[in-house]
Enzyme design. Structure first.
Site, PDB file in Angstrom:
ATOM      1  N   ASP A  42       0.837  -1.197   0.000  1.00 11.55           N
ATOM      2  CA  ASP A  42       0.000   0.000   0.000  1.00 11.55           C
ATOM      3  C   ASP A  42       0.876   1.252   0.000  1.00 11.55           C
ATOM      4  OD1 ASP A  42      -2.137   1.708   0.150  1.00 11.55           O
ATOM      5  OD2 ASP A  42      -3.029   0.770   1.924  1.00 11.55           O
ATOM      6  N   ASP A  43       0.667   2.129  -0.968  1.00  9.53           N
ATOM      7  CA  ASP A  43       1.345   3.437  -0.999  1.00  9.53           C
ATOM      8  C   ASP A  43       2.859   3.356  -1.121  1.00  9.53           C
ATOM      9  OD1 ASP A  43      -1.184   4.471  -0.668  1.00  9.53           O
ATOM     10  OD2 ASP A  43      -0.743   5.618   1.149  1.00  9.53           O
ATOM     11  N   CYS A  81      -6.119   3.825  -3.610  1.00 11.04           N
ATOM     12  CA  CYS A  81      -6.303   2.436  -3.165  1.00 11.04           C
ATOM     13  C   CYS A  81      -7.435   1.648  -3.809  1.00 11.04           C
ATOM     14  CB  CYS A  81      -6.524   2.421  -1.650  1.00 11.04           C
ATOM     15  SG  CYS A  81      -5.200   3.163  -0.706  1.00 11.04           S
ATOM     16  N   ARG A  85      -7.314  -1.591  -6.460  1.00 15.59           N
ATOM     17  CA  ARG A  85      -7.713  -2.954  -6.092  1.00 15.59           C
ATOM     18  C   ARG A  85      -8.816  -3.468  -7.010  1.00 15.59           C
ATOM     19  NH1 ARG A  85      -5.026  -3.128  -0.770  1.00 15.59           N
ATOM     20  NH2 ARG A  85      -3.863  -1.202  -1.059  1.00 15.59           N
ATOM     21  N   LYS A 134      -5.110  -5.768   3.682  1.00 18.16           N
ATOM     22  CA  LYS A 134      -6.125  -4.719   3.472  1.00 18.16           C
ATOM     23  C   LYS A 134      -6.969  -5.021   2.234  1.00 18.16           C
ATOM     24  CE  LYS A 134      -6.065  -0.039   1.700  1.00 18.16           C
ATOM     25  NZ  LYS A 134      -5.463   1.301   1.782  1.00 18.16           N
ATOM     26  N   HIS A 136     -10.376  -3.221   1.053  1.00 22.53           N
ATOM     27  CA  HIS A 136     -10.734  -1.916   0.474  1.00 22.53           C
ATOM     28  C   HIS A 136     -11.528  -1.970  -0.823  1.00 22.53           C
ATOM     29  CE1 HIS A 136      -9.365   2.526   1.022  1.00 22.53           C
ATOM     30  NE2 HIS A 136     -10.664   2.333   1.182  1.00 22.53           N
ATOM     31  N   SER A 159      -8.545   1.400   4.688  1.00 25.46           N
ATOM     32  CA  SER A 159      -7.240   1.949   5.074  1.00 25.46           C
ATOM     33  C   SER A 159      -7.079   2.062   6.584  1.00 25.46           C
ATOM     34  CB  SER A 159      -7.036   3.325   4.429  1.00 25.46           C
ATOM     35  OG  SER A 159      -6.938   3.191   3.034  1.00 25.46           O
ATOM     36  N   HIS A 243       1.146   2.362   4.124  1.00 28.33           N
ATOM     37  CA  HIS A 243       0.144   3.424   4.242  1.00 28.33           C
ATOM     38  C   HIS A 243       0.207   3.975   5.669  1.00 28.33           C
ATOM     39  CE1 HIS A 243      -3.806   5.350   4.324  1.00 28.33           C
ATOM     40  NE2 HIS A 243      -3.970   5.112   3.033  1.00 28.33           N
ATOM     41  N   ASP A 295       0.037  -0.485  -4.886  1.00 28.66           N
ATOM     42  CA  ASP A 295      -1.293  -0.081  -5.389  1.00 28.66           C
ATOM     43  C   ASP A 295      -1.342   1.323  -5.971  1.00 28.66           C
ATOM     44  OD1 ASP A 295      -1.126   1.327  -2.934  1.00 28.66           O
ATOM     45  OD2 ASP A 295      -3.272   1.100  -2.539  1.00 28.66           O
ATOM     46  N   ASN A 296      -0.390   2.180  -5.590  1.00 24.82           N
ATOM     47  CA  ASN A 296      -0.341   3.549  -6.141  1.00 24.82           C
ATOM     48  C   ASN A 296       1.008   4.145  -5.792  1.00 24.82           C
ATOM     49  OD1 ASN A 296      -2.660   3.891  -3.607  1.00 24.82           O
ATOM     50  ND2 ASN A 296      -0.713   4.959  -3.391  1.00 24.82           N
ATOM     51  N   LYS A 310       1.376   9.777  -4.990  1.00 22.73           N
ATOM     52  CA  LYS A 310       0.029   9.239  -4.812  1.00 22.73           C
ATOM     53  C   LYS A 310      -1.037  10.283  -5.141  1.00 22.73           C
ATOM     54  CE  LYS A 310      -3.055   7.356  -1.305  1.00 22.73           C
ATOM     55  NZ  LYS A 310      -3.213   6.871   0.082  1.00 22.73           N
TER      56      LYS A 310
HETATM   57 CA    CA Z   1      -2.847   3.027  -1.461  1.00 23.38          CA
END
Ligand code: CA
Length: 501
Positions: A42-43, A81, A85, A134, A136, A159, A243, A295-296, A310
């Site tokens: 994540d992130d 996010c 996904r 996670k 989401h 998140s 994240h 994811d980003n 992001k």
């Molecule tokens: Ca993210």
């Protein structure tokens, strides 16, 4: 041309000669179905790990993964996010499946249960499946992983900076309450950064102890691998880190020299090492495809060498580190610069596992096994669409050219004003990080500016708009973007919507 058509053509050509009826002795043995481990951070930005240029943190396990596998340098996700996904799980642009932003605990929407997910694709071929981390894609019961093809689920529903859903959270009888919390208190106050940890459809810990999440996800992943060593399995491991709020276990906290972000990155790297050790120990490493990506773009970390972070549709918001590892199949120490992305994983997994692709819907991703198995393979697709929020295309890339149709400097983290509608307009305020990297000539956020044209081969950092020099390319890409956008709008499928109660 689509490579999957070739076997069909071959049979069609040889059948009239009677060869198809020949003795089957020469038929090659079908390769065994590989296990699949998909680690989704994540992130984490492009520049956050060693194989993609980071020198601040130690990532020996990822360095090894890359040296034994293939790095993808044009691997796309989305700016935030839930959108990402949705792409990953469905093989479609988020706009096609109506996931236009980020889901919040107040949302009653989620990825529609009728969507056929990665997990459902491989499950059709007898795979054991689990989601650890996670989710989401909707936290209400009809949208949870166990309703989308995963045999089991352990993790947080959205998140880690969000709250509990005071109305719809379902607490397990033996839920562990921490920090003096009770079910009554939890329901009375939705507190930021205090999120539920779930197993299946129930909350088993509240608030989740975030310091130990990476460690516990890893232990859970190792148990799953061990328990399913005799059959094909799909382990989806979407980590909560990196994240914010950043966290790390005692063994990693304060150890990286790079603050909590460095600690969290190094713990994720450790987790990768644990999984690879286990696969080798069980002699499953040559039967397992391991994919590591994010994811980003970076939130706290680095998306270098790309511009933006992001929330942005500059490359730094959406171009992710990606490593694929499968000894004997994916050539070691190689790099693919071709366009690929998380929308391609569903058709790719279908190919690898022998699963039929759905025929009743349009998919955007393509089977990229040709890229994975051959260094310097030609492009599978030459076009990538970029969505900022909602279902409007913000930019399009074809080959080396990238055209922005609208202002490329939107807010960092698109959030709905009305939590019931993730399609609502994002906050008008520009965050500091985005502002620092924004074009100084940019008008107020939200204003339509463009088209802007960049040549990613000559100008990978997207510094110089060359639209005026190449009106024919602008026109061509505009037309292509319109065509794609119209087709997606025509064939768009709805999001799921839970009942209010
Ligand atoms: Ca993210």
């Amino acid at each position: 041309m689509n490579c999957t058509l070739l076997p069909t053509l071959f049979i069609a050509l040889v059948a009239p000669l009677g060869l198809a009826a020949a003795a089957p002795a020469a038929e090659p043995a079908k390769p065994a179905k590989p296990n699949i481990v998909l680690i989704f951070i994540d992130d984490m930005g492009y520049g956050d790990i060693g194989p993609f240029g980071n020198t601040k943190y130690k990532t020996p396990n990822l360095d090894r993964l890359a040296s034994e596998g293939m790095k993808f340098t044009s691997f796309y996700a989305t700016p935030v996010c839930s959108m990402s996904r949705a792409c990953l799980l469905t093989g479609c642009y988020n706009a096609r499946v109506s996931v236009p932003g980020v889901y919040f605990p107040g949302n009653k929407n989620g990825l529609h249960p009728n969507e056929i997910t990665l997990a459902e694709i491989v499950k059709s071929q007898g795979y054991a499946t689990t989601c650890i981390g996670k989710w989401h894609l909707g936290h209400r019961e009809p949208f949870l992983p166990t309703a989308q093809g995963f045999d089991s689920y352990f993790g947080i529903p959205y998140s880690n900076d969000m709250t509990i859903d005071p109305v719809h959270a379902r607490f397990a009888k033996d839920c562990v309450f921490r920090e003096g919390m009770t079910e009554e208190k939890a329901r009375a106050a939705a507190i930021r950064n205090k999120v539920p940890l779930m197993r299946g459809t129930e909350v088993v810990e509240y608030p989740a102890d975030q310091d130990t999440l990476t460690k516990r996800y890893t232990e859970e992943a190792l148990s799953f691998i061990r328990a399913n060593r005799e059959k094909p399995f799909f382990l989806y491991l979407p980590h909560t880190m990196v994240h914010g709020p950043l966290a790390a276990s005692a063994e990693f906290r304060g150890k990286s020299g790079g603050g909590l972000l460095g600690d969290a990155v190094e713990e994720v790297d450790w987790s990768v090492g644990q999984i690879m050790d286990e696969l080798r120990e069980l002699k499953l490493d040559r039967e397992t495809l391991v994919i590591f990506t994010s994811d980003n773009g970076a939130a706290a970390g680095s998306s270098l060498p790309w511009r933006g972070k992001k929330g942005s549709i500059f490359e730094g918001g959406v171009r992710e580190p990606c490593i694929m590892h499968w000894p004997g199949r994916v050539p070691a120490g190689t790099v693919s610069n071709q366009i690929a992305g998380n929308i391609d994983l569903l058709p790719t997994f279908a190919k690898l596992t022998g699963a039929p692709l759905p025929t009743d819907r349009v998919l955007d991703g393509r089977d990229i096994t040709s890229l994975m198995f051959t260094a310097d393979a030609p492009a599978v697709r030459d076009t990538q669409l970029y969505y900022t929020r909602g279902v409007e295309v913000g930019a399009i890339r074809q080959g080396e050219w990238k055209l922005f149709l609208t202002d490329p400097t939107p807010p960092k983290n698109p959030q709905p004003k009305n939590p019931a509608s993730p399609a609502a307009k994002p906050q008008a305020r520009k965050p500091k990080a985005a502002k620092a990297e924004a074009d100084p000539t940019a008008p107020a956020s939200g204003a339509v500016r463009g088209p802007l044209l960049y040549n990613l081969a000559e100008d990978p950092a997207e510094t110089t708009d060359v639209a005026a020099k190449h009106p024919e390319i602008v026109a061509k890409l505009q037309a292509l973007a319109n065509e794609h956008e119209q087709e997606i709008k025509t064939n768009r499928r709805p999001a799921g919507e839970a009942e209010n109660r």
